[in-house]
Each structure stands twice: as C-alpha cells, then as structure tokens.
Write a protein that holds these residues in place. Structure first.
Motif, short mmCIF file in Angstrom:
data_model
loop_
_atom_site.label_atom_id
_atom_site.label_comp_id
_atom_site.label_asym_id
_atom_site.label_seq_id
_atom_site.Cartn_x
_atom_site.Cartn_y
_atom_site.Cartn_z
N ARG A 1 0.36 -1.33 -0.38
CA ARG A 1 -0.06 0.23 -0.05
C ARG A 1 1.39 1.51 -0.05
NH1 ARG A 1 -5.58 1.69 2.70
NH2 ARG A 1 -5.75 3.83 3.06
N GLN A 2 1.58 0.80 0.61
CA GLN A 2 2.92 2.12 0.91
C GLN A 2 3.43 2.85 -0.56
OE1 GLN A 2 6.64 1.07 2.76
NE2 GLN A 2 6.92 3.29 2.68
N LYS A 3 4.03 2.29 -1.42
CA LYS A 3 4.39 2.19 -2.85
C LYS A 3 2.68 2.93 -3.76
CE LYS A 3 7.74 -1.14 -3.16
NZ LYS A 3 8.72 -0.31 -3.89
N ARG A 4 1.67 2.39 -3.67
CA ARG A 4 0.65 3.12 -4.32
C ARG A 4 0.25 4.62 -3.18
NH1 ARG A 4 -3.27 -1.06 -3.58
NH2 ARG A 4 -2.19 -2.04 -2.08
N ASP A 5 0.25 4.90 -2.53
CA ASP A 5 0.13 6.30 -1.77
C ASP A 5 1.11 7.29 -2.63
OD1 ASP A 5 -1.16 8.32 -1.31
OD2 ASP A 5 -1.67 7.96 0.86
N MET A 6 1.63 7.69 -3.16
CA MET A 6 2.23 9.16 -3.31
C MET A 6 1.97 9.80 -2.87
SD MET A 6 1.46 9.81 -7.48
CE MET A 6 -0.13 10.34 -8.09
N TYR A 7 0.44 9.77 -2.62
CA TYR A 7 0.71 11.60 -2.05
C TYR A 7 1.04 11.67 -0.40
CZ TYR A 7 -2.21 13.03 -5.73
OH TYR A 7 -2.37 13.35 -6.98
N ALA A 8 0.77 10.26 -0.01
CA ALA A 8 1.43 9.92 2.16
C ALA A 8 3.17 9.97 1.80
CB ALA A 8 1.14 8.45 2.31
N ARG A 9 3.23 9.48 0.47
CA ARG A 9 5.01 9.18 0.62
C ARG A 9 5.39 10.27 0.21
NH1 ARG A 9 6.49 5.20 -3.89
NH2 ARG A 9 7.68 6.45 -3.83
N VAL B 1 1.29 16.59 -5.86
CA VAL B 1 2.33 15.77 -5.15
C VAL B 1 3.23 16.67 -4.26
CG1 VAL B 1 3.98 13.74 -5.22
CG2 VAL B 1 2.01 13.54 -6.72
N GLU C 1 2.15 18.28 -1.55
CA GLU C 1 2.09 16.87 -0.22
C GLU C 1 3.26 17.35 0.10
OE1 GLU C 1 -0.18 15.51 1.43
OE2 GLU C 1 -1.37 17.03 0.11
#
Length: 70
Positions: free
Chosen positions: A3-11, A36, A39
């Motif tokens: 999931r971490q790799k999919r959420d580019m905004y959180a990263r 992005v 963020e």
C-alpha cells in the motif's frame, strides 16, 4: 504490491517532513507534479516547525513514528 508504494501523496508528505526536520531547503523538492509537490511542501513545513520547536533527535521520536506509518 504494498500500500505504501501506491499512495504517492503520503510518501511525498513523509519525505517532505523528513527533509524539513533535517533542515533542508524547500527548493530541494525533487517532485514535478503540482499536487504531489504540494504534499511534499506541506510535510516540509510541518517538519521545519517541529525542528524549530526542538522536536529533533530523541525528543522527536514520538512524532517520527506517526509520520513513518502514514
């Protein structure tokens, strides 16, 4: 896929926070896309604020745990 790799905004937020806490300039943002990049800058601002308030090193560990899990 994680999931971490999919959420580019959180990263982007996490990486911006870590850059801000370590004292890097906001011009060091490596991102081009507007959403992005925003963020990343939001995370950078919060990281800089935490650095100014002295939440670095041992005193900032509790804050870093919240950022790295997001």
């Amino acid at each position: 896929m994680k999931r971490q790799k999919r959420d580019m905004y959180a990263r982007a937020y996490k990486r911006g926070y870590l850059a801000g806490v370590s004292g890097k300039s906001k011009e060091s943002c490596p991102l081009e896309q507007a959403e992005v990049r925003q963020e990343w800058l939001n995370g950078w601002r919060e990281g800089r604020t935490d650095q100014w308030e002295g939440m670095t090193g041992v005193s900032g560990i509790h804050k870093l745990a919240n950022v790295t899990t997001a």
